[in-house]
Structures are given as C-alpha cells and as structure tokens.
Design a protein around this motif. Structure first.
Motif, PDB file in Angstrom:
ATOM      1  N   LYS A   1      28.281  94.066 146.260  1.00 27.16           N
ATOM      2  CA  LYS A   1      28.233  92.774 146.932  1.00 27.16           C
ATOM      3  C   LYS A   1      27.584  91.751 146.007  1.00 27.16           C
ATOM      4  O   LYS A   1      27.043  92.084 144.987  1.00 27.16           O
ATOM      5  N   GLU A   2      27.620  90.504 146.425  1.00 22.26           N
ATOM      6  CA  GLU A   2      27.085  89.435 145.588  1.00 22.26           C
ATOM      7  C   GLU A   2      25.621  89.659 145.264  1.00 22.26           C
ATOM      8  O   GLU A   2      25.206  89.661 144.127  1.00 22.26           O
ATOM      9  N   GLY A   3      24.836  89.830 146.313  1.00 22.48           N
ATOM     10  CA  GLY A   3      23.395  89.886 146.063  1.00 22.48           C
ATOM     11  C   GLY A   3      22.896  91.287 145.767  1.00 22.48           C
ATOM     12  O   GLY A   3      21.741  91.470 145.431  1.00 22.48           O
ATOM     13  N   GLY A   4      23.780  92.281 145.920  1.00 20.17           N
ATOM     14  CA  GLY A   4      23.309  93.649 145.770  1.00 20.17           C
ATOM     15  C   GLY A   4      23.037  94.033 144.337  1.00 20.17           C
ATOM     16  O   GLY A   4      23.690  93.575 143.426  1.00 20.17           O
ATOM     17  N   GLU A   5      22.063  94.880 144.165  1.00 27.41           N
ATOM     18  CA  GLU A   5      21.798  95.393 142.818  1.00 27.41           C
ATOM     19  C   GLU A   5      22.022  96.890 142.858  1.00 27.41           C
ATOM     20  O   GLU A   5      21.605  97.559 143.791  1.00 27.41           O
TER      21      GLU A   5
END
Lengths: 513, 505
Positions: free
Chosen positions: B435-439
């Motif tokens: 996802k966009e914010g996932g690391e």
C-alpha cells in the motif's frame, strides 16, 4: 520488467526500477538522496569560488569572509556603520542582521581553527587551503542543518497521499537543485539559509500552522531581503485565509504579532534609535547602484537595449516605475489568492510573485533566479515539462557568471546529472484544459530557443566578441532567457487563474492537495 | 526489454560519470605522475628502451599490454598537449590539460567495467541486475582509488569480469583467453591463475582423450599466443630479464607504507609484542635495524622473535590458502561458482601476499558483488566486507578536503546496499499487499556482532581522525594507521574464513 502499480489513481504506473529506493518510507529515501546531494555539494566545493585569485576586489567569497572578520572583531552596533575600522566601500554588509549573526557564528569557527583568516585588516584578500575549506564547510553545514530539514518538512507535508516513487523523484529535484548548488557551493553564497527558511515557511502554510509560517518567513526576510520576492504570495494567501475565518481581525492580529515579535528579536541591536534602523535599511537597498547591473535577464536590462532607461529617467523615478511594474505584475496572482486561497494556488502564487519580482524589480542580479526556481522546484510534479525548460534557461542565464568563476565543468556536469535524474522517472501530469503546447507555434518557438541557446553556448566559449560590443554574447544570452521567462510567467499566471475557475464551486478550505 | 535494460545500465554509468567528472580537481597521488611518465616513455622512446628508461623514478613496472595501452593513450595526449608526453619537460607536469586528459581517460576506460557488468548480468532478473550494477559501477572503493587517488582498476577489472562472464556462459576458451589478456595488463591478477588453471583443465579439457587433448592444445596455444603478443618483442630484443625484474621488484618490504589490512599485520604485531615481553622478562632480543615497509638490499624483513618471512614463504602460504578451493574446483567444476572461487583466490592473495597494497582489496570486492545477490547470507557477508574494505582505503586520500567526500561515499554506499538488499529479500506477503503508506518487513537483518563491528569502525575513525591529533598531536603518527589496519584486518580475516566455509560446504 514487471511493472508494479504503485500510484492509486489508476494512471499508468511509472517505471518501478526505483522501488528499492522508496520502499522503506519517505524519510529513509530522503536520507539516502540527501547523502548523495551532500556528496555532490562536497565535490562542487573543490572548484574555484567567485573572485578566486583576483585582487584587489576579489568576489563574493571575499565579501563573506570580510563580514566574518567584521562581525567577530567589532560590536554589533558598528557592523553597518561606516568607520575607521569598518570601511563600507570594501564589501560593506548589505544583508539584514540574520546574515550578520550567521557570519559571526561562522567567524568564531574560523577564528578557532585559522585565526589569520578573520583578523581585522590583515586578513583582507586572505586565500589559503584551510581558509577555503573552512568556508566551504560552513556553507555545507548551513545547507545540511537548515535547507535539508526544511525540505524534508515540506516533502512530508506535501506528499501525504502520493505514490512513493514520485516522492523520491521530487526529493531528488529539490535537493539536487543545480542552480542552488552552483551558486552556494561554487560561486559561494549562503542562499541555502534564507531559501531553507522560506521552504520551512511554505511547508508550515501547507500544514496550516500560520504562526510558524510568519516566524520562519520573517527570519528568511531578516537573512536576505531578496526573500521579499515571495512576500506578496505569503501575504495574499494568509490574508485570504484569515478573511475566511470567523474572526478575521483576531487571526490577522495573531499573525501580525508573530511577525513583529520575531522582527524585534532579530533586529534588537538596531532598534534602539531610528538612525540605527535607517542605517541598516540604507545598506539593504542600495538604490544608488542603479536599476540594473551587468546583464540579467529581466525586463529593465533587456529592454534597455532599445529604451535607455538610465538616460531617460532619474533613479528615484525609476524606483517608482519599477515598484509599480512589480506590483502590477504580481497583482493578478495576489488577487486570486485573496479571493480563493488554496494550498496549490499558494504554490503557484509563490512562483508568480517571484517571477514578477525577478522581471520587474530594482537591482536584480542573475543569482536572483534562484527564488522563482525554488518555487518551481516545489511545483515540479505539476509542471514537469515547464520545470525542465526553466531549469535549462535558469542555468543558462547564469552561464556567463559561472564561466567567469571557472565553474564550467560543474555547470555541465550538474546539467547532465539533472537531466539524468529528471528522466529517470517522468511523472504523469494530469491533462490541463488548456496547454500552451496546443498553441500554434509554441513548440516551434521552444525548439528554436533551444537551438539558439546551444549555439550561444559554443559561441560564448570559443569566439571572442567584437571590440565594439565586448558584451555582445552576454546580451544575446540575456535576451533569449528573458523571452523564455516571459512566456513562462504568462503560462504560470494563466495556470493559477485557470486553477481557480475549475474549483470556484468547490470548497475553498482545502486541507490537502 | 533488452533496450530498457541497456538504458538503465547506461543511466547508472552516466550518473557515476557525473560524480567522476566532479572529482577531477581532487587530490592526486604520485600514481598520477607515474601514469603520465608512462605516457611519455611509451610515446617518446622506442620499444627497446621502455623498460630501461630511468629519467624519472616512476619506471615502467606493468606488463607490456599496459604499456601498449599507454602508448595508445599517448596518441591522444599529444593532440591535447604535447608537453604531457615529453620525457623531460613533462616531469611533474600538473597543468589543467594533463589533469583533465588523464582523468577523462580513466572515465572512458571504465566503459570496459560497464561492458563486463552488462555481459555478466544478461541472464539475471531485473532487481538483482540493478543491484549488481550499483555495487560495481558505483563502488565507492573504485571511485576513490581510480578517480581520486588515480589508477586504472576499473578498466582492468572490466576485463576480468568479462572473462568471468564467458566462463559462466560455459565458453571456457574465450574466458581463458581474456584472463591471459588481463594477466598481460597487470600481473597482480595472476593470484587467480591456479583457479583458472584447475577449472579450465577439469571443465574444458577433461572430456575424453581426443577432445580433451585437442582442447588442451587449443587453450595452451591461445595463452601462449597472448603472451607472445605481449612479451614477444621483448624476448626478441633479449630484454625479458629486465622486464621480469621490473615487474617483480622484491626489493620492497613485506608491507606497503600504509599497512594493508592483511594477515601480516597480526604477525608483525605479535612479533613486536613478543619481543617487548621477552625483553621485559630479561631475554636478549635483538632490535631489528630495518623497518617493515622500507626496501632493503635483501628480500627478508626484520622480525625480532618470529621466523623471517620471505617472498617464497608468502607465495607458499597463498597457494596453501587457495588449495581447498582448487580441490573443490577440480572435484566439481561448476560455471556458476567461478566468481566465488576467483574472489576467494584474490582474498587469499590479499591476506597472505608480499607487499600488498590496500588497493588490492578491490580485486576481491568487485567479483564478490556478483556473488552477493545470490543469497541472503552472501548479501550480509558482502555488506560487511565491502564497508570494511572501503574504509581501509580511507588513509589513501588523507587530505581534509576529500574527507567529506570519502565519508559520504561510504555512507551512501552502505545505505544503498541496505535499501537494495532489503528490497531484494523483502517479505513476500508485504510485497503482495503493497500500500502507499505501508512499509515492508525485510529478511535482510545484520547480526549483532556484525553491527557492533561496524559501529566499531565509527569509533576507530573518531579516535584516529579526531582524538589522536587532539590529544597526541604528531607523536606516534603510525598509531592511527596501525589501528585502522588492524581493525580492518579482523574484518577481512573473518571474510576469508566465511568464504572458505562457504566454498567447502
């Protein structure tokens, strides 16, 4: 190569060869790119500075060194005063007090490691290996301590919901700003401090903390008066926002107090008497130097080929004319922001007002292109093509200056590096309703500009100008860049107005872009 | 797809070139004058005098192919500025013309490195390929040695990588041919010759009597042809003795002026320690009159207590160290393991060789980069060894102006390695639901011991650069260097043992 769709908006995914750079988050990729940016800056620092080895006057490097000498040896009240120990005709201080304080701190550092470089009088024209190294390191540290954190702040706020790969590209564009690197770490100046404070102020606007904005921008203004290029945008945006609040007078008052308090703290030594204050102000605005100097690609200098402004008008009247022209040029953008403030419109407003100041203001230097260029860098994702051209012409407008400083190789190399990084990942722009590219002949115009500029590069380096017109090539370069800047200014103004018409019906309080 | 890949490799190379161009005004070592002198010798003198000329102290001591290479470059040098190739007027010439010319020749010659990497990574998947490219083309050690200190290692390593790539493809004859060419450029590469010999014999020539014999003859004649092309003119002139003596100057000491972080550092320290203790205990131990680094009339170095080390001793030790690898190569010659064996051979040569420069660590770090992407353990090992070997190169550029540059190069390299390896070994689950914010969580984690060792590097740097000059000034000037060498030697010994274990299992 399998393409991973990282952006959530359904547009075609950019090449994901850079996924490894951004997969650990924005801050990590910022750190990685900033290491590279610092490396490039350290490498450029090895090249000559302005006025290297050219007595008796030398250049900006000597000016900065002299200010360190003056501020470490004299009391604060005497820094702007002409006296036996402070000869203002030899590189007198002509920036506001924050520059003086910064020179003082750096001067202390230099005095600790290399006292003979800042000793009163005897250090004039001091040039040594360790002296140059220490000076370069002061710029590097200022950059790392002020510009980089502000850039991180901006990036974190601006990119809250964006594809990570684009964030990395944008970070690279901001940190590997070729103009800033060449001027600060090549020619030698401290623009990184005032630009860093400005970027911090812009980021504060984007996240809504307006008091912080005022503090940071006042600090930026107190470091270099050229930060005033952005003042209309800040003023109009904040005014527009305040007018939409429940209690506009209170909001305005809050901001006004923040500005005044910061101002008083910074200018404290010079506020004890009106004379002191005016003394500093007179140093900041050297009107006697005339409306333009050298060959800068702005309106007055370019049109002076046909209309001899200096002969037709006196300096005071030219002052008023340029003021009027500047205000008129930045008026559309200001009005737009007062009536429909938005974060994105604010960024365009910054670009517009700084372009207006660059084109029409009094005593503009080639280096002042840094201001509009910074605003364009912040907007790079929205106007990638124009940003690419602006970089090219901004660098080209400084080409004669850089050649005089023997910075040709860094100029070419940073150009190459910029092109490489720019093309590593082209962001997709949302198609605007009107694009200049559809304007007949625009592409042709751009191509001819580019071709002429290539020719001028070669000509400037190889051919000697005719005796009668020793500055012929500088003038030609100036005309070319000016024509591009004018086209660019029209486009950006148009875009800002177009922007508002698209969102006139939408909610004015935009929380995020 | 292929054009895409080539574009990306060219992109990496162009970005590295931008940095190299900016490094042009940096500190140059005496190697710069050495190569300029060789340009002058090969241009101004006939072949018969190349290895005899002593106008300058920097005499020609590389094999003839390198001399031919300098001759080729000198053609352009004369066009740029005739003074460069003047034997007498060009001595210590340091005008802009010669600096730019020589630096740009190094940049151009790095194209061979690019080609080597290109050929090596043709069949590798994209992420690994990019990683290998970054590790080799952007190697900080290579940048510091070639483009600051000044040498042509990129050029030579490119030929080596090319040879390895052909071996990996199974085209042994060309691989052997290219290796012979590399040997005639710089004889230091001969450390891996046993590996090549055993591998080629077993893999290429061990195919039945008739084919085997035919191939052996083919290989032999190719190698002989290469050597003939190189040394032929000198054998014809009867100068081969002089050439060999120039190439192998054993009059130098066991260690270089800046101690390379190899095994002999420990040996010397042990000897000094023992001598000190024994003296304290009352034994009569002779203080050696000569130093380890200076050249002597004889070939031996002065050890007070421990047995003397001669060049023969080091030669035998290197061979002994390589033997396990040779046995493995003989038993089961696999093309995929060639890079590993060659890197191991160069590690042994570095650790036990005579008069080893710390620059020689490049010979095993670059081939190891190919191996590093093959497994998680390889990645962790490479992370450690490349940082240690790059740090050991720090004393080479000792001027303060280059200090931020070398520190930033190392930090940047470490960060890029960490990001690259983490990306390569990231959790599969994290990859799918990106996802966009996932690391994403990565399997690439450095162990505690390794982490503390690397932190220790920072400590060593602080002590040697800041604390030592501040507290002790100019006294005991050898101590910082000794500290750096010893500390790095620990890391490189660890790498050797690790590589040996990996080869044997």
């Amino acid at each position: 190569m399998p393409k991973k769709n990282l952006s959530g908006d359904g547009t075609a995914a950019p090449i994901d060869a850079w996924w490894w750079l951004s997969h650990k988050g924005t801050t990590t990729s910022f750190l990685c790119i900033s290491l590279f940016a610092l490396l490039i800056r350290s490498a450029v620092s090895m090249f000559p500075y302005s006025g290297a080895g050219t007595p008796p006057k030398f250049g900006d490097f000597e000016a900065q060194r002299h200010w360190m000498e003056i501020t470490t040896n004299l009391p604060a009240t005497d820094w702007y005063r002409n006296g036996t120990q402070n000869d203002l005709t030899y590189w007198g201080l002509d920036y506001p007090p924050l520059t003086a304080y910064q020179s003082y701190i750096h001067g202390i550092l230099l005095r600790f490691f290399n006292p003979e470089s800042v000793s009163l009088f005897s250090s004039r024209g001091h040039e040594s290996y360790i002296g140059k190294l220490l000076m370069r390191w002061t710029v590097l540290s200022s950059d790392a301590l002020i510009f980089f954190p502000s850039a991180l702040f901006f990036v974190l706020v601006y990119h809250r919901n964006r594809a990570k790969s684009q964030v990395a590209w944008h970070i690279a564009m901001i940190l590997l700003n070729p103009c800033l690197i060449l001027i600060d770490h090549g020619h030698f100046q401290y623009n990184c401090i005032s630009l860093g404070l400005t970027v911090g102020a812009i980021a504060a606007v984007l996240c809504g903390s307006e008091v912080l904005t005022c503090v940071l921008f006042t600090l930026a203004l107190s470091h270099k008066q050229m930060s005033a290029y952005f003042a209309p945008a800040f003023f109009s945006h904040l005014l527009g926002k305040c007018l939409r609040r429940k209690n506009p007078i209170l909001s305005l008052l809050k901001l006004g107090i923040a500005v005044i308090v910061t101002f008083v703290i910074v200018w404290w030594p010079y506020l004890h008497s009106v004379d002191d204050f005016l003394m500093v102000l007179s140093r900041l605005a050297p009107f006697e130097r005339g409306i333009y100097e050298d060959y800068v690609a702005n309106f007055w200098c370019t049109t002076s080929i046909l209309i001899k402004w200096k002969k037709l008008f006196t300096t005071p009247s030219l002052k008023s004319i340029s003021l009027a022209a500047t205000v008129l040029a930045s008026l559309p953008s200001m009005v737009h922001q007062i009536f429909s403030p938005s974060n994105e419109g604010f960024l365009y407003g910054l670009l517009n007002s700084s372009m207006a100041f660059y084109l029409f203001s009094f005593q503009v230097h080639e280096k002042s292109i840094l201001m509009p260029f910074l605003a364009a860098t912040l907007l790079a994702l929205k106007i990638p093509d124009h940003f690419n051209h602006l970089t090219y012409y901004a660098l080209f407008s400084m080409f004669p200056l850089l050649c005089r400083d023997n910075l040709l190789l860094p100029y070419l190399t940073l150009h190459l590096l910029f092109t490489l990084i720019y093309h590593s990942q082209l962001p997709k722009t949302k198609a605007s309703s009107f694009s200049f590219t559809s304007f007949p002949g625009y592409v042709f115009l751009l191509r001819t500009h580019f071709f002429i500029s290539l020719v001028l590069h070669v000509v400037y380096l190889t051919i000697q100008p005719p005796q009668k017109y020793p500055f012929l090539f500088e003038a030609l370069i100036m005309i070319l860049c000016f024509s591009f800047f004018v086209m660019f200014a029209f486009y950006i103004n148009y875009t800002q107005w177009n922007f508002s018409s698209r969102f006139r019906s939408a909610d004015k309080e935009k929380k995020q872009i | 797809m292929d054009g895409d890949r080539r574009h990306l490799l060219l992109w990496f190379f162009a970005a590295a070139t931008a940095v190299k161009l900016l490094l042009i005004p940096s500190y140059r070592s005496t190697d710069f004058e050495v190569h300029r002198n060789w340009l002058a010798i090969t241009h101004s003198l006939p072949l018969s005098e190349w290895y005899f000329d002593e106008t300058s102290q920097w005499t020609l001591d590389y094999p003839p192919f390198f001399a031919y290479f300098e001759r080729f470059l000198s053609l352009f040098a004369r066009l740029v500025d005739p003074k460069i190739v003047d034997l007498r007027l060009g001595l210590d010439y340091s005008a802009d013309s010669v600096v730019y010319f020589q630096r740009i020749t190094v940049i151009f010659s790095d194209l061979s490195l690019l080609f080597g990497v290109y050929r090596l990574t043709r069949k590798v998947e994209p992420l690994r390929r990019n990683l290998i490219c970054v590790l080799v083309v952007w190697s900080p050690g290579l940048l510091m040695v070639d483009h600051v200190h000044f040498q042509y290692n990129g050029f030579l390593l490119g030929w080596l990588l090319l040879s390895v790539s052909f071996l990996q493809d199974g085209r042994d004859l060309i691989g052997g041919f290219l290796f012979a060419v590399v040997l005639c450029f710089k004889h230091l590469f001969a450390v891996a010759a046993p590996v090549y010999f055993v591998y080629l014999l077993r893999h290429y020539c061990w195919a039945g009597l008739a084919t085997g014999l035919r191939r052996l003859v083919a290989l032999g004649s190719v190698v002989v042809a290469v050597f003939a092309a190189a040394f032929g003119p000198f054998i014809y002139n009867g100068q081969i003795q002089q050439v060999i003596s120039r190439m192998f100057p054993f009059g130098r000491g066991l260690c270089h002026a800046y101690w390379a972080p190899n095994f002999w550092v420990f040996y010397i320290i042990l000897d000094k320690g023992l001598a000190f203790t024994l003296r304290k205990l009352g034994f009569d131990v002779q203080v050696p009159s000569a130093s380890f680094t200076g050249g002597l009339v004889g070939d031996s170095s002065p050890f007070a207590v421990l047995p003397q080390i001669t060049p023969l001793t080091t030669f035998v030790m290197v061979l002994l160290a390589i033997t396990p690898c040779l046995i493995k190569a003989w038993k089961k010659p696999q093309p995929g393991l060639v890079a590993r064996w060659i890197a191991y051979a160069y590690t042994c040569g570095f650790l036990f060789g005579w008069h080893v420069h710390e620059k020689a660590s490049l010979h095993f770090t670059i081939p190891l980069a190919i191996v590093a992407v093959q497994s998680l353990e390889d990645a962790k090992h490479y992370f450690l060894v490349s940082i240690v070997s790059c740090y050991s190169l720090f004393p080479l550029s000792y001027e303060p102006r280059e200090y931020p540059i070398k520190v930033l190069l190392l930090l940047l390299h470490s960060m890029v390695m960490w990001l690259g390896f983490s990306a390569q070994y990231t959790d599969e689950k994290g990859l799918k639901e990106k996802k966009e914010g996932g690391e994403s969580k990565s399997k690439f984690e450095i162990g505690c011991v390794e982490k503390s060792y690397l932190m220790g590097l920072v400590l060593v740097e602080v002590v040697s650069q800041f604390l030592h000059p501040y507290f002790l000034g100019d006294r005991y000037a050898f101590m910082p260097l000794m500290l750096i060498s010893t500390y790095c030697a620990v890391g490189i010994m660890y790498s050797w043992i690790w590589q040996l274990r990996k080869i044997l299992t």
